[in-house]
Design a protein around this motif. Structure first.
Motif, PDB file in Angstrom:
ATOM      1  N   UNK A  91      28.049  12.528  62.909  1.00 41.66           N
ATOM      2  CA  UNK A  91      28.582  12.685  61.547  1.00 41.66           C
ATOM      3  C   UNK A  91      29.885  13.491  61.565  1.00 41.66           C
ATOM      4  N   UNK A  92      29.941  14.496  62.438  1.00 39.38           N
ATOM      5  CA  UNK A  92      31.138  15.319  62.586  1.00 39.38           C
ATOM      6  C   UNK A  92      32.338  14.462  63.004  1.00 39.38           C
ATOM      7  N   UNK A  93      32.065  13.425  63.744  1.00 39.44           N
ATOM      8  CA  UNK A  93      33.105  12.569  64.326  1.00 39.44           C
ATOM      9  C   UNK A  93      33.582  11.478  63.361  1.00 39.44           C
ATOM     10  N   UNK A  94      32.691  11.014  62.505  1.00 38.58           N
ATOM     11  CA  UNK A  94      33.021   9.842  61.674  1.00 38.58           C
ATOM     12  C   UNK A  94      33.112  10.133  60.177  1.00 38.58           C
ATOM     13  N   UNK A  95      32.984  11.405  59.770  1.00 33.32           N
ATOM     14  CA  UNK A  95      32.987  11.700  58.317  1.00 33.32           C
ATOM     15  C   UNK A  95      34.247  11.095  57.670  1.00 33.32           C
ATOM     16  N   UNK A  96      34.211  10.846  56.352  1.00 32.10           N
ATOM     17  CA  UNK A  96      35.282  10.089  55.689  1.00 32.10           C
ATOM     18  C   UNK A  96      36.695  10.649  55.883  1.00 32.10           C
ATOM     19  N   UNK A  97      36.820  11.946  56.156  1.00 31.72           N
ATOM     20  CA  UNK A  97      38.141  12.551  56.333  1.00 31.72           C
ATOM     21  C   UNK A  97      38.777  12.304  57.696  1.00 31.72           C
ATOM     22  N   UNK A 145      40.477  10.236  60.675  1.00 32.24           N
ATOM     23  CA  UNK A 145      41.325   9.029  60.577  1.00 32.24           C
ATOM     24  C   UNK A 145      42.006   8.625  61.888  1.00 32.24           C
ATOM     25  N   UNK A 146      41.381   8.937  63.038  1.00 38.72           N
ATOM     26  CA  UNK A 146      41.963   8.491  64.310  1.00 38.72           C
ATOM     27  C   UNK A 146      41.733   6.974  64.454  1.00 38.72           C
ATOM     28  N   UNK A 147      42.481   6.318  65.359  1.00 35.55           N
ATOM     29  CA  UNK A 147      42.487   4.844  65.395  1.00 35.55           C
ATOM     30  C   UNK A 147      41.114   4.168  65.528  1.00 35.55           C
ATOM     31  N   UNK A 148      40.219   4.689  66.369  1.00 37.20           N
ATOM     32  CA  UNK A 148      38.959   3.972  66.599  1.00 37.20           C
ATOM     33  C   UNK A 148      37.820   4.432  65.688  1.00 37.20           C
ATOM     34  N   UNK A 167      33.762   3.410  65.362  1.00 36.65           N
ATOM     35  CA  UNK A 167      32.704   4.419  65.525  1.00 36.65           C
ATOM     36  C   UNK A 167      31.753   4.407  64.333  1.00 36.65           C
ATOM     37  N   UNK A 168      32.289   4.215  63.123  1.00 39.62           N
ATOM     38  CA  UNK A 168      31.449   4.193  61.906  1.00 39.62           C
ATOM     39  C   UNK A 168      30.489   2.999  61.918  1.00 39.62           C
ATOM     40  N   UNK A 169      31.003   1.853  62.321  1.00 46.37           N
ATOM     41  CA  UNK A 169      30.160   0.653  62.360  1.00 46.37           C
ATOM     42  C   UNK A 169      29.054   0.831  63.394  1.00 46.37           C
ATOM     43  N   UNK A 170      29.428   1.306  64.591  1.00 48.17           N
ATOM     44  CA  UNK A 170      28.447   1.515  65.660  1.00 48.17           C
ATOM     45  C   UNK A 170      27.385   2.523  65.212  1.00 48.17           C
ATOM     46  N   UNK A 171      27.812   3.606  64.551  1.00 48.49           N
ATOM     47  CA  UNK A 171      26.887   4.692  64.190  1.00 48.49           C
ATOM     48  C   UNK A 171      25.728   4.198  63.332  1.00 48.49           C
ATOM     49  N   UNK A 196      26.795   7.970  70.067  1.00 47.37           N
ATOM     50  CA  UNK A 196      26.908   9.196  70.876  1.00 47.37           C
ATOM     51  C   UNK A 196      27.746   8.884  72.118  1.00 47.37           C
ATOM     52  N   UNK A 197      27.460   7.752  72.757  1.00 46.15           N
ATOM     53  CA  UNK A 197      28.206   7.351  73.958  1.00 46.15           C
ATOM     54  C   UNK A 197      29.681   7.117  73.640  1.00 46.15           C
ATOM     55  N   UNK A 198      29.944   6.392  72.556  1.00 46.86           N
ATOM     56  CA  UNK A 198      31.317   6.084  72.148  1.00 46.86           C
ATOM     57  C   UNK A 198      32.115   7.360  71.905  1.00 46.86           C
ATOM     58  N   UNK A 199      31.522   8.263  71.126  1.00 45.30           N
ATOM     59  CA  UNK A 199      32.192   9.528  70.799  1.00 45.30           C
ATOM     60  C   UNK A 199      32.438  10.354  72.053  1.00 45.30           C
ATOM     61  N   UNK A 200      31.441  10.440  72.922  1.00 46.41           N
ATOM     62  CA  UNK A 200      31.548  11.260  74.129  1.00 46.41           C
ATOM     63  C   UNK A 200      32.658  10.741  75.033  1.00 46.41           C
ATOM     64  N   UNK A 201      32.682   9.440  75.215  1.00 42.77           N
ATOM     65  CA  UNK A 201      33.689   8.823  76.073  1.00 42.77           C
ATOM     66  C   UNK A 201      35.106   9.060  75.535  1.00 42.77           C
ATOM     67  N   UNK A 202      35.289   8.839  74.235  1.00 36.30           N
ATOM     68  CA  UNK A 202      36.618   8.987  73.642  1.00 36.30           C
ATOM     69  C   UNK A 202      37.064  10.449  73.604  1.00 36.30           C
TER      70      UNK A 202
END
Ligand code: GDP
Ligand code: FE
Ligand code: FE
Ligand code: FE
Length: 189
Positions: A128-134, A136-139, A143-147, A155-161
């Motif tokens: 949630x910390x990574x994808x909250x509405x505010x 706005x990084x490119x991917x 990340x929101x769709x995957x979540x 978790x994997x996507x966020x960790x890798x990026x």
């Protein structure tokens, strides 16, 4: 403390911009909790408090580390606010906001680095910390769709990026971040 009182206590400790981020994390964490069967109340409290200590001084964190119960204090002291505000900040949350629920405190502790072992609540706050509405990084849209379809994959996507970004900037990598990568991205069990 009820939600209103908690919101006020948190708001007093941070900039308007950061408080807006916190409310965004809460909204997203509650939605993820409803989607995946976690308590929305727990998700709300953990989200509202996850960055509670982020605007404390380095001196306050160093003192808290000296006086607190942490593994490898000498190593921990070499890092900075990015690593301290969750891991050490959870102790400020416990003490100052009277939050005793260890599941909530652990989700705060892990919210920046993740961990090899994460509960559902840990994953919800981390993502949630990574994808909250505010954000706005490119991917972030990906990340929101995957979540909302597969939290472990998020978790994997966020960790890798995040790790790639940290390496690109030649930032120090906290060992727990590597453990998270090995478990959730490289799939070591
Ligand atoms: P925020 O508090 O809402 O800004 O988000 P986080 O708590 O997730 O992250 C705070 C900062 O720590 C971000 O800039 C992350 O990229 C960074 N971060 C995450 N893991 C590490 C790490 O292992 N080492 C360092 N130096 N920074 C990290
Ligand atoms: Fe944070
Ligand atoms: Fe994060
Ligand atoms: Fe945050």
């Amino acid at each position: 403390m009820d939600r209103e009182a908690l919101m006020q206590a948190v708001q007093m400790r941070m900039s308007e911009r950061r408080f807006k981020h916190v409310l965004g994390v809460e909204e997203t964490a509650v939605a993820l909790a409803e989607r995946f069967g976690e308590s929305p109340e727990k998700a709300s409290v953990a989200a509202l408090t996850h960055d509670y200590a982020k605007e404390r001084s380095d001196e306050e964190f160093q003192l808290a580390i000296d006086q607190g119960n942490f593994e490898n204090k000498t190593e921990l002291l070499k890092y900075g606010n990015a690593i301290w505000h969750g891991l050490v900040g959870a102790d400020f949350v416990a003490r100052e906001l009277s939050i005793t629920d260890e599941e909530i405190l652990n989700a705060i502790r892990l919210h920046t680095t993740g961990a090899a072992e994460m509960t559902l609540l840990d994953k919800i706050i981390y993502v949630a910390d990574y994808i909250e509405p505010g954000r706005n990084f490119p991917s972030v849209e990906d990340a929101r769709v995957i979540a909302f379809s597969d939290l472990d994959q998020a978790v994997a996507f966020e960790t890798k990026h995040t790790l790639a970004h940290l390496v690109e900037g030649e930032n120090p990598i906290y060992p727990k971040t590597i453990e998270t990568y090995n478990r959730w991205v490289a799939g070591i069990k």
